[in-house]
Design a protein around this motif. Structure first.
Motif, short mmCIF file in Angstrom:
data_model
loop_
_atom_site.label_atom_id
_atom_site.label_comp_id
_atom_site.label_asym_id
_atom_site.label_seq_id
_atom_site.Cartn_x
_atom_site.Cartn_y
_atom_site.Cartn_z
N ASP A 1 0.83 -1.20 0.00
CA ASP A 1 0.00 0.00 0.00
C ASP A 1 0.87 1.26 0.00
OD1 ASP A 1 -2.57 1.49 0.36
OD2 ASP A 1 -1.63 2.01 2.27
N ALA A 2 1.94 1.26 0.78
CA ALA A 2 2.84 2.41 0.83
C ALA A 2 3.51 2.64 -0.52
CB ALA A 2 3.88 2.21 1.92
N LYS A 3 3.90 1.58 -1.18
CA LYS A 3 4.54 1.71 -2.49
C LYS A 3 3.56 2.25 -3.54
CE LYS A 3 8.09 -1.82 -1.74
NZ LYS A 3 8.62 -1.08 -0.68
N GLN B 1 1.60 9.49 -5.77
CA GLN B 1 2.16 10.83 -5.57
C GLN B 1 3.09 11.20 -6.72
OE1 GLN B 1 1.33 13.16 -3.31
NE2 GLN B 1 -0.25 11.70 -2.74
N THR B 2 3.85 10.24 -7.22
CA THR B 2 4.74 10.50 -8.35
C THR B 2 3.95 10.93 -9.57
OG1 THR B 2 6.35 8.91 -7.54
CG2 THR B 2 6.48 9.48 -9.87
N TYR B 3 2.82 10.26 -9.84
CA TYR B 3 1.99 10.62 -10.98
C TYR B 3 1.48 12.05 -10.86
CZ TYR B 3 1.84 5.59 -11.98
OH TYR B 3 2.16 4.30 -12.25
N CYS C 1 12.02 10.74 -5.06
CA CYS C 1 12.64 10.22 -3.85
C CYS C 1 11.55 9.90 -2.83
CB CYS C 1 13.61 11.25 -3.29
SG CYS C 1 14.35 10.76 -1.74
N PRO C 2 11.59 8.72 -2.18
CA PRO C 2 10.56 8.38 -1.20
C PRO C 2 10.45 9.38 -0.05
CG PRO C 2 11.82 6.45 -1.76
CD PRO C 2 12.50 7.62 -2.41
#
Length: 117
Positions: free
Chosen positions: A51-53, A59-61, A76-77
């Protein structure tokens, strides 16, 4: 937990729920109080991790441009913490060898995390 067909003792259920909550991050450096020790605890850990990934990808999108069709720039995470704190994420100094220091929240000094570990 008990024999099949029988209700488990109330205290047994409570202890297992506490174990699930306390172990779902897997290691102390990520916030777990204990390592997962039951199949259900391992499953919950992996589900939470997946789920975190997916949240990071989401968020990247939203935040990063496409570099090719269906390919987005690297994110970056720890970038979310940087944005929330208005500062850069902490980086472990050469004097600190603890992996926890490298991923500590911005509000926690890297040295104090290493000292606590």
């Amino acid at each position: 937990m008990g024999r099949p067909g029988r209700k488990p003792a109330r205290e047994s259920v409570r202890e297992h729920l506490l174990h699930l909550i306390g172990s779902h991050h897997d290691t102390r450096e990520f916030g777990a109080t204990v390592r997962p020790r039951t199949p259900e605890a391992w499953m919950l850990h992996y589900i939470d991790n997946i789920d975190a990934k997916f949240e990071m990808m989401s968020q990247t999108y939203k935040e990063k441009p496409q570099v090719a069709p269906q390919v987005y720039d690297f994110r970056c995470p720890l970038a979310r913490w940087e944005a929330l704190a208005g500062e850069s994420a902490p980086v472990a100094s050469s004097a600190t060898s603890s992996p926890a220091a490298a991923i500590a929240a911005p509000s926690v000094a890297a040295g104090s995390v290493a000292a606590a570990a």
